[in-house]
Design a protein around this motif. Structure first.
Motif, PDB file in Angstrom:
ATOM      1  N   ASP A  51      10.284  11.406   4.910  1.00 60.72           N
ATOM      2  CA  ASP A  51       9.274  10.845   5.811  1.00 60.72           C
ATOM      3  C   ASP A  51       8.166  10.229   4.971  1.00 60.72           C
ATOM      4  OD1 ASP A  51       7.399  10.241   7.692  1.00 60.72           O
ATOM      5  OD2 ASP A  51       7.202  12.267   8.503  1.00 60.72           O
ATOM      6  N   LEU A  52       8.090   8.895   4.956  1.00 68.01           N
ATOM      7  CA  LEU A  52       7.123   8.202   4.103  1.00 68.01           C
ATOM      8  C   LEU A  52       5.757   8.034   4.759  1.00 68.01           C
ATOM      9  CD1 LEU A  52       9.425   5.431   2.564  1.00 68.01           C
ATOM     10  CD2 LEU A  52       9.043   7.778   1.806  1.00 68.01           C
ATOM     11  N   LEU A  53       5.618   8.468   5.996  1.00 67.30           N
ATOM     12  CA  LEU A  53       4.326   8.375   6.690  1.00 67.30           C
ATOM     13  C   LEU A  53       3.549   9.684   6.645  1.00 67.30           C
ATOM     14  CD1 LEU A  53       5.260   6.336   9.895  1.00 67.30           C
ATOM     15  CD2 LEU A  53       4.270   5.494   7.756  1.00 67.30           C
ATOM     16  N   GLU A  54       4.190  10.740   6.199  1.00 73.01           N
ATOM     17  CA  GLU A  54       3.578  12.060   6.274  1.00 73.01           C
ATOM     18  C   GLU A  54       2.255  12.141   5.528  1.00 73.01           C
ATOM     19  OE1 GLU A  54       4.908  16.734   5.666  1.00 73.01           O
ATOM     20  OE2 GLU A  54       6.136  15.120   4.840  1.00 73.01           O
ATOM     21  N   THR A  55       2.173  11.543   4.332  1.00 79.07           N
ATOM     22  CA  THR A  55       0.941  11.628   3.542  1.00 79.07           C
ATOM     23  C   THR A  55      -0.111  10.622   3.988  1.00 79.07           C
ATOM     24  OG1 THR A  55       1.845  10.105   1.881  1.00 79.07           O
ATOM     25  CG2 THR A  55       2.209  12.466   1.513  1.00 79.07           C
ATOM     26  N   VAL A  56       0.271   9.698   4.853  1.00 78.71           N
ATOM     27  CA  VAL A  56      -0.647   8.642   5.289  1.00 78.71           C
ATOM     28  C   VAL A  56      -1.242   8.937   6.664  1.00 78.71           C
ATOM     29  CG1 VAL A  56      -0.853   6.168   5.766  1.00 78.71           C
ATOM     30  CG2 VAL A  56       0.653   6.964   3.935  1.00 78.71           C
ATOM     31  N   ALA A  57      -0.479   9.626   7.504  1.00 77.48           N
ATOM     32  CA  ALA A  57      -0.914   9.883   8.875  1.00 77.48           C
ATOM     33  C   ALA A  57      -2.205  10.691   8.911  1.00 77.48           C
ATOM     34  CB  ALA A  57       0.175  10.617   9.645  1.00 77.48           C
ATOM     35  N   ASP A  58      -3.013  10.376   9.888  1.00 76.89           N
ATOM     36  CA  ASP A  58      -4.270  11.085  10.147  1.00 76.89           C
ATOM     37  C   ASP A  58      -5.311  10.896   9.033  1.00 76.89           C
ATOM     38  OD1 ASP A  58      -3.201  12.222  12.588  1.00 76.89           O
ATOM     39  OD2 ASP A  58      -2.051  13.562  11.295  1.00 76.89           O
ATOM     40  N   MET A  59      -5.069   9.925   8.149  1.00 75.77           N
ATOM     41  CA  MET A  59      -6.067   9.599   7.128  1.00 75.77           C
ATOM     42  C   MET A  59      -7.016   8.530   7.670  1.00 75.77           C
ATOM     43  SD  MET A  59      -3.721   9.420   3.668  1.00 75.77           S
ATOM     44  CE  MET A  59      -5.103   8.833   2.688  1.00 75.77           C
ATOM     45  N   GLY A  60      -8.058   8.269   6.943  1.00 77.63           N
ATOM     46  CA  GLY A  60      -8.979   7.204   7.315  1.00 77.63           C
ATOM     47  C   GLY A  60      -8.367   5.843   7.040  1.00 77.63           C
ATOM     48  N   THR A  61      -9.091   4.793   7.390  1.00 74.39           N
ATOM     49  CA  THR A  61      -8.601   3.436   7.190  1.00 74.39           C
ATOM     50  C   THR A  61      -9.615   2.628   6.378  1.00 74.39           C
ATOM     51  OG1 THR A  61      -7.849   1.432   8.321  1.00 74.39           O
ATOM     52  CG2 THR A  61      -9.624   2.666   9.359  1.00 74.39           C
ATOM     53  N   GLY A  98      -7.096 -15.358  13.705  1.00 74.40           N
ATOM     54  CA  GLY A  98      -5.739 -15.677  13.272  1.00 74.40           C
ATOM     55  C   GLY A  98      -4.774 -14.538  13.537  1.00 74.40           C
ATOM     56  N   GLY A  99      -5.295 -13.373  13.898  1.00 73.28           N
ATOM     57  CA  GLY A  99      -4.454 -12.210  14.152  1.00 73.28           C
ATOM     58  C   GLY A  99      -4.887 -11.026  13.313  1.00 73.28           C
ATOM     59  N   SER A 100      -4.387  -9.860  13.660  1.00 73.78           N
ATOM     60  CA  SER A 100      -4.690  -8.636  12.922  1.00 73.78           C
ATOM     61  C   SER A 100      -3.541  -8.288  11.985  1.00 73.78           C
ATOM     62  CB  SER A 100      -4.923  -7.472  13.890  1.00 73.78           C
ATOM     63  OG  SER A 100      -6.054  -7.699  14.693  1.00 73.78           O
ATOM     64  N   VAL A 101      -3.894  -7.774  10.823  1.00 76.03           N
ATOM     65  CA  VAL A 101      -2.899  -7.356   9.832  1.00 76.03           C
ATOM     66  C   VAL A 101      -3.187  -5.906   9.458  1.00 76.03           C
ATOM     67  CG1 VAL A 101      -1.852  -7.815   7.580  1.00 76.03           C
ATOM     68  CG2 VAL A 101      -2.811  -9.709   8.921  1.00 76.03           C
ATOM     69  N   VAL A 102      -2.230  -5.029   9.701  1.00 73.59           N
ATOM     70  CA  VAL A 102      -2.370  -3.615   9.360  1.00 73.59           C
ATOM     71  C   VAL A 102      -1.268  -3.245   8.367  1.00 73.59           C
ATOM     72  CG1 VAL A 102      -2.302  -1.247  10.229  1.00 73.59           C
ATOM     73  CG2 VAL A 102      -3.405  -3.049  11.574  1.00 73.59           C
ATOM     74  N   GLY A 103      -1.674  -2.671   7.245  1.00 71.78           N
ATOM     75  CA  GLY A 103      -0.713  -2.331   6.216  1.00 71.78           C
ATOM     76  C   GLY A 103      -0.739  -0.863   5.849  1.00 71.78           C
ATOM     77  N   ILE A 104       0.416  -0.349   5.492  1.00 72.72           N
ATOM     78  CA  ILE A 104       0.559   1.032   5.025  1.00 72.72           C
ATOM     79  C   ILE A 104       1.108   0.995   3.604  1.00 72.72           C
ATOM     80  CG2 ILE A 104       1.799   3.209   5.347  1.00 72.72           C
ATOM     81  CD1 ILE A 104       1.923   2.448   8.367  1.00 72.72           C
ATOM     82  N   ALA A 105       0.388   1.618   2.695  1.00 69.69           N
ATOM     83  CA  ALA A 105       0.861   1.758   1.315  1.00 69.69           C
ATOM     84  C   ALA A 105       1.325   3.193   1.128  1.00 69.69           C
ATOM     85  CB  ALA A 105      -0.252   1.430   0.324  1.00 69.69           C
ATOM     86  N   THR A 106       2.526   3.377   0.614  1.00 68.30           N
ATOM     87  CA  THR A 106       3.040   4.724   0.401  1.00 68.30           C
ATOM     88  C   THR A 106       3.869   4.761  -0.871  1.00 68.30           C
ATOM     89  OG1 THR A 106       4.288   6.541   1.417  1.00 68.30           O
ATOM     90  CG2 THR A 106       5.100   4.317   1.807  1.00 68.30           C
ATOM     91  N   THR A 107       3.806   5.877  -1.562  1.00 67.23           N
ATOM     92  CA  THR A 107       4.502   6.041  -2.837  1.00 67.23           C
ATOM     93  C   THR A 107       5.619   7.062  -2.708  1.00 67.23           C
ATOM     94  OG1 THR A 107       2.469   5.551  -4.048  1.00 67.23           O
ATOM     95  CG2 THR A 107       4.236   6.631  -5.275  1.00 67.23           C
ATOM     96  N   ILE A 108       6.782   6.719  -3.243  1.00 75.53           N
ATOM     97  CA  ILE A 108       7.934   7.610  -3.236  1.00 75.53           C
ATOM     98  C   ILE A 108       8.020   8.268  -4.604  1.00 75.53           C
ATOM     99  CG2 ILE A 108      10.417   7.772  -2.852  1.00 75.53           C
ATOM    100  CD1 ILE A 108      10.179   5.064  -1.359  1.00 75.53           C
ATOM    101  N   SER A 109       8.038   9.582  -4.631  1.00 77.80           N
ATOM    102  CA  SER A 109       7.967  10.297  -5.910  1.00 77.80           C
ATOM    103  C   SER A 109       9.199  10.072  -6.770  1.00 77.80           C
ATOM    104  CB  SER A 109       7.771  11.801  -5.668  1.00 77.80           C
ATOM    105  OG  SER A 109       8.823  12.313  -4.883  1.00 77.80           O
TER     106      SER A 109
END
Length: 222
Positions: free
Chosen positions: A25-35, A99-110
């Motif tokens: 699950d690559l979202l686990e460390t990102v979820a519920d964090m700030g933006t 022009g639109g909204s851009v939302v990005g998620i950066a995640t690192t795989i160990s």
């Protein structure tokens, strides 16, 4: 007959020690964090290099900007990524006049050495649609796949890595909206996972072989 039983046990042991797929699950460390707002001008189009440049050097997390690169007011997109009991929800404000909204998620795989696939999906609940992008690095090049979505439809991207290894442990998943009513909520369920082929430790595999061989001999003598 003894040889037959030992051979069968060894074959079973080898099968037991073969690789088994597991889902990361690559979202686990990102979820519920700030933006964080990181301004970038995508008015020339969204490319793999542009997305990588936008989020280059950023820690794992949730980021946003607007397509035309203008300095949007703080909080004007306000994305949140929240975890539920069995899914993640991405919410943000659509800003078509920028022009639109851009939302990005950066995640690192160990550990990327055992990956067999990357999978990204997004199902929109509100608004009028957009595009998702998955950016990853192979060799010296950043590569990208995209999929369009509309309300109620699931956009999916799957990258086969069984014969291609990632050269960077960082992966970027991006959701973009360019049309629709301004300032309205964009909400969707989101998933970002990787399949990994896990091979047991050599000692574990050896013990499995010995145990199965001993079991076969014991049954033969009984």
């Amino acid at each position: 007959m003894k040889t037959t039983f030992i051979t069968a046990a060894l074959c079973l042991g080898l099968a037991a020690s073969a690789s088994a797929d597991t889902t990361l699950d690559l979202l686990e460390t990102v979820a519920d964090m700030g933006t964080t707002q990181v301004q970038y001008d995508f008015s020339g189009g969204i490319t793999a290099t542009a997305i990588a440049s936008w989020l280059n050097g950023q820690d794992d997390g949730l980021y946003w900007t607007v397509m035309n690169g203008k300095e949007a007011p703080t909080g004007s997109v306000s994305p949140t990524l929240t975890s539920g009991s069995d899914s993640y929800t991405l919410s943000f404000l659509n800003r078509p006049w920028f022009g639109g909204s851009v939302v990005g998620i950066a995640t690192t795989i160990s550990d990327t050495s055992s990956l067999t696939s990357l999978d990204f999906s997004y199902t929109e609940v509100d608004n009028q649609g957009g595009t998702i992008y998955l950016v990853y690095q192979v060799g010296d090049e950043w590569e990208m796949k995209s999929a369009a979505f509309t309300v109620g439809s699931e956009a999916t991207i799957s990258i086969d890595l069984s014969e291609t290894a990632l050269s960077s442990s960082t992966v970027y998943a991006v959701v973009v909206t360019t049309t629709g009513t301004g300032g309205t909520s964009e909400t969707g369920t989101i998933s970002l996972t990787a399949a990994s082929s896990v091979v047991p430790e050599p000692a574990t595999a050896t013990l499995g072989l010995l145990a199965l061989g001993a079991l076969a001999l014991r049954r033969r003598r009984a």
